[in-house]
Design an enzyme around this catalytic site. Structure first.
Site, PDB file in Angstrom:
ATOM      1  N   CYS A 128     -27.877   8.687  49.879  1.00  0.00           N
ATOM      2  CA  CYS A 128     -27.704  10.135  50.073  1.00  0.00           C
ATOM      3  C   CYS A 128     -27.010  10.468  51.392  1.00  0.00           C
ATOM      4  CB  CYS A 128     -29.045  10.846  50.000  1.00  0.00           C
ATOM      5  SG  CYS A 128     -29.806  10.608  48.401  1.00  0.00           S
ATOM      6  N   HIS A 265     -28.105  17.685  53.490  1.00  0.00           N
ATOM      7  CA  HIS A 265     -28.228  17.051  52.179  1.00  0.00           C
ATOM      8  C   HIS A 265     -29.263  17.836  51.376  1.00  0.00           C
ATOM      9  CE1 HIS A 265     -28.964  14.377  48.954  1.00  0.00           C
ATOM     10  NE2 HIS A 265     -30.086  13.882  49.439  1.00  0.00           N
ATOM     11  N   ASN A 295     -30.642  17.278  43.403  1.00  0.00           N
ATOM     12  CA  ASN A 295     -30.216  16.304  44.416  1.00  0.00           C
ATOM     13  C   ASN A 295     -29.093  15.457  43.819  1.00  0.00           C
ATOM     14  OD1 ASN A 295     -29.881  14.146  46.142  1.00  0.00           O
ATOM     15  ND2 ASN A 295     -32.077  13.720  46.375  1.00  0.00           N
TER      16      ASN A 295
HETATM   17  N1  ACO Z   1     -44.358  17.734  37.325  1.00  0.00           N
HETATM   18  C1  ACO Z   1     -45.673  17.953  37.459  1.00  0.00           C
HETATM   19  N2  ACO Z   1     -46.468  17.215  38.274  1.00  0.00           N
HETATM   20  C2  ACO Z   1     -45.882  16.218  38.929  1.00  0.00           C
HETATM   21  C3  ACO Z   1     -44.510  15.941  38.851  1.00  0.00           C
HETATM   22  C4  ACO Z   1     -43.745  16.737  37.996  1.00  0.00           C
HETATM   23  N3  ACO Z   1     -42.433  16.560  37.828  1.00  0.00           N
HETATM   24  N4  ACO Z   1     -44.232  14.893  39.650  1.00  0.00           N
HETATM   25  C5  ACO Z   1     -45.363  14.526  40.240  1.00  0.00           C
HETATM   26  N5  ACO Z   1     -46.392  15.326  39.819  1.00  0.00           N
HETATM   27  C6  ACO Z   1     -47.779  15.293  40.192  1.00  0.00           C
HETATM   28  C7  ACO Z   1     -48.184  13.946  40.758  1.00  0.00           C
HETATM   29  O1  ACO Z   1     -48.505  13.060  39.706  1.00  0.00           O
HETATM   30  C8  ACO Z   1     -49.375  14.324  41.598  1.00  0.00           C
HETATM   31  O2  ACO Z   1     -50.483  14.465  40.737  1.00  0.00           O
HETATM   32  P1  ACO Z   1     -51.954  13.974  41.220  1.00  0.00           P
HETATM   33  O3  ACO Z   1     -52.264  14.821  42.424  1.00  0.00           O
HETATM   34  O4  ACO Z   1     -52.790  14.280  40.015  1.00  0.00           O
HETATM   35  O5  ACO Z   1     -51.783  12.537  41.533  1.00  0.00           O
HETATM   36  C9  ACO Z   1     -49.024  15.718  42.133  1.00  0.00           C
HETATM   37  O6  ACO Z   1     -47.982  16.201  41.285  1.00  0.00           O
HETATM   38  C10 ACO Z   1     -48.523  15.702  43.567  1.00  0.00           C
HETATM   39  O7  ACO Z   1     -47.566  14.666  43.713  1.00  0.00           O
HETATM   40  P2  ACO Z   1     -46.854  14.386  45.083  1.00  0.00           P
HETATM   41  O8  ACO Z   1     -45.925  13.242  44.901  1.00  0.00           O
HETATM   42  O9  ACO Z   1     -47.872  14.290  46.162  1.00  0.00           O
HETATM   43  O10 ACO Z   1     -46.055  15.740  45.250  1.00  0.00           O
HETATM   44  P3  ACO Z   1     -45.238  16.248  46.479  1.00  0.00           P
HETATM   45  O11 ACO Z   1     -45.719  17.568  46.903  1.00  0.00           O
HETATM   46  O12 ACO Z   1     -45.090  15.200  47.540  1.00  0.00           O
HETATM   47  O13 ACO Z   1     -43.807  16.496  45.816  1.00  0.00           O
HETATM   48  C11 ACO Z   1     -41.688  15.389  45.746  1.00  0.00           C
HETATM   49  C12 ACO Z   1     -43.108  15.402  45.253  1.00  0.00           C
HETATM   50  C13 ACO Z   1     -41.016  16.648  45.247  1.00  0.00           C
HETATM   51  C14 ACO Z   1     -40.971  14.173  45.227  1.00  0.00           C
HETATM   52  C15 ACO Z   1     -41.668  15.403  47.280  1.00  0.00           C
HETATM   53  O14 ACO Z   1     -42.522  14.414  47.780  1.00  0.00           O
HETATM   54  C16 ACO Z   1     -40.306  15.160  47.844  1.00  0.00           C
HETATM   55  O15 ACO Z   1     -39.403  15.952  47.672  1.00  0.00           O
HETATM   56  N6  ACO Z   1     -40.137  14.088  48.595  1.00  0.00           N
HETATM   57  C17 ACO Z   1     -38.895  13.756  49.220  1.00  0.00           C
HETATM   58  C18 ACO Z   1     -38.012  13.162  48.236  1.00  0.00           C
HETATM   59  C19 ACO Z   1     -36.617  13.187  48.710  1.00  0.00           C
HETATM   60  O16 ACO Z   1     -36.211  13.998  49.490  1.00  0.00           O
HETATM   61  N7  ACO Z   1     -35.887  12.253  48.207  1.00  0.00           N
HETATM   62  C20 ACO Z   1     -34.558  12.210  48.402  1.00  0.00           C
HETATM   63  C21 ACO Z   1     -34.132  11.742  49.761  1.00  0.00           C
HETATM   64  S1  ACO Z   1     -33.048  10.430  49.660  1.00  0.00           S
HETATM   65  C22 ACO Z   1     -32.195  10.603  48.306  1.00  0.00           C
HETATM   66  O17 ACO Z   1     -31.832  11.701  48.046  1.00  0.00           O
HETATM   67  C23 ACO Z   1     -31.882   9.471  47.412  1.00  0.00           C
END
Ligand code: ACO
Length: 338
Positions: A128, A265, A295
């Site tokens: 990214c 980004h 993304n």
């Molecule tokens: N729909 C519904 N529920 C979901 C989904 C979904 N699509 N995905 C995960 N959940 C659930 C999980 O299973 C979890 O359930 P649980 O509490 O029963 O275990 C709950 O939601 C919370 O999950 P988290 O992973 O803790 O959610 P979080 O608030 O951290 O959000 C996310 C997840 C959006 C991926 C976030 O962590 C994020 O954006 N992280 C950064 C990712 C990023 O920026 N990546 C790119 C950078 S580099 C690149 O671009 C390649």
């Protein structure tokens, strides 16, 4: 050595070559995929996706829309915006983690698609952060005097490396491409110059497991599927990008107050707003397109720049900061006076 100013001890500036932005363009696949449609594919909801990421829709490439095809369309748009033709280009740098083939490079396929056979073309892979790395690399080629005009492209088809049964990743990504035309021009050597004023690149391979693709020609002989510990990436992202943005302000002698546009980004709206907040950048200066593009990895910054240029926000002379973090980890920033 060329000196300017009347009091050398205070105002010695060395004229230097700057890479100025001549044009910008982008391209999105035809097929839009909404959160409501995703609800039918995996166990998710529109509300969850919007609340956690800010994403409402993304675009998905069909089989004919390969990464090079998206890149060619974006490059053509950037050339038209610059009032140039492909014949005027002598360097093509394509940032991608989803090349059409292991080789030849997507950049040479774009070169061929543009109908040129001169100059140099190569791919660059920093996930990214790829577009920031590509801008920094092309800038150094232009500054060295070896090349005159570069197409810097971010093009991705991340939909091809997603597990469409994994709701924790498949809702986050989309496909697309964006391109900048950079041209070498002499500047005064100070922060009032147009062009790339500084770029700051970092990497730390200890974080591999937090965001990676589980295959490749040299290991599994397969393409592999994207794996991400989202919460972990989130934890590191804000600190890393704010550090590297602050380094760019310091290196260029500019301040967040002088900044006109912050174009990060586009991975997650919460990361973007938390970073801007920590840097003291006012919300109205932040360009957000993750809601409509998802993304798109290396394509996300040029796609966002193109939106903000075309809707009249980014004007000639504006100070624009781009930044990203991606797999590796890699991260970086570049400060551009448009
Ligand atoms: N729909 C519904 N529920 C979901 C989904 C979904 N699509 N995905 C995960 N959940 C659930 C999980 O299973 C979890 O359930 P649980 O509490 O029963 O275990 C709950 O939601 C919370 O999950 P988290 O992973 O803790 O959610 P979080 O608030 O951290 O959000 C996310 C997840 C959006 C991926 C976030 O962590 C994020 O954006 N992280 C950064 C990712 C990023 O920026 N990546 C790119 C950078 S580099 C690149 O671009 C390649």
């Amino acid at each position: 050595m060329i000196r300017s100013g009347t009091r050398p001890e205070e105002s010695i500036t060395l004229k230097r070559i700057r890479s100025i932005v001549r044009g910008i363009g982008s391209y999105l696949p035809k097929r839009k995929l909404t959160n409501q449609e995703l609800e039918k594919i995996v166990d998710t909801t529109h509300e969850w996706i919007v609340q956690r990421t800010g994403i409402e829709q993304r675009y998905i490439a069909d089989d004919s829309e390969t990464t090079s095809v998206l890149g060619i369309r974006a490059a053509e748009a950037a050339l038209a915006d610059a009032g140039l033709t492909a014949q005027d280009i002598d360097l093509i740098v394509c940032a991608t983690s989803t090349p059409d083939h292991t080789f030849p490079s997507t950049a040479t396929m774009i070169q061929n698609g543009l109908g040129i056979t001169h100059g140099a073309a190569f791919d660059l892979q920093a996930v990214c952060t790829g577009f920031v790395y590509a801008v920094a690399t092309a800038d150094k080629f232009l500054q060295s005097g070896s090349h005159k005009r570069a197409l810097v492209i971010g093009a991705e088809t991340f939909s091809r490396i997603l597990d469409w049964n994994d709701r924790t990743t498949c809702v986050l990504f989309g496909d697309g491409a964006g391109a900048l035309v950079l041209e070498a021009q002499e500047g005064e050597g100070n922060s009032a110059d147009r062009g790339i004023l500084t770029s700051q690149l970092r990497s730390d391979g200890r974080y591999r497991e937090k965001l990676y693709v589980d295959g490749g020609p040299g290991s599994t002989k397969t393409t592999g599927i994207l794996k991400m510990e989202g919460r972990e990436v989130f934890k590191f992202a804000v600190g890393m990008v704010t550090d590297v943005v602050q380094d760019a302000f310091k290196a260029s002698g500019t301040t967040p107050e002088e900044l006109k546009w912050f174009v990060p980004h586009q991975a997650n709206k919460r990361i973007i707003t938390a970073s801007a907040d920590k840097l003291g950048i006012a919300p109205e200066k932040v360009v957000i397109t993750v809601d409509r593009h998802g993304n798109t990895s290396a394509a996300s910054i040029p796609l966002a720049l193109d939106v903000a240029r075309k809707d009249g926000r980014i004007k000639d002379g504006d100070l624009v900061m781009i930044e990203a973090i991606g797999g590796g980890f890699t991260w970086g920033s570049a400060l551009i006076r448009w």
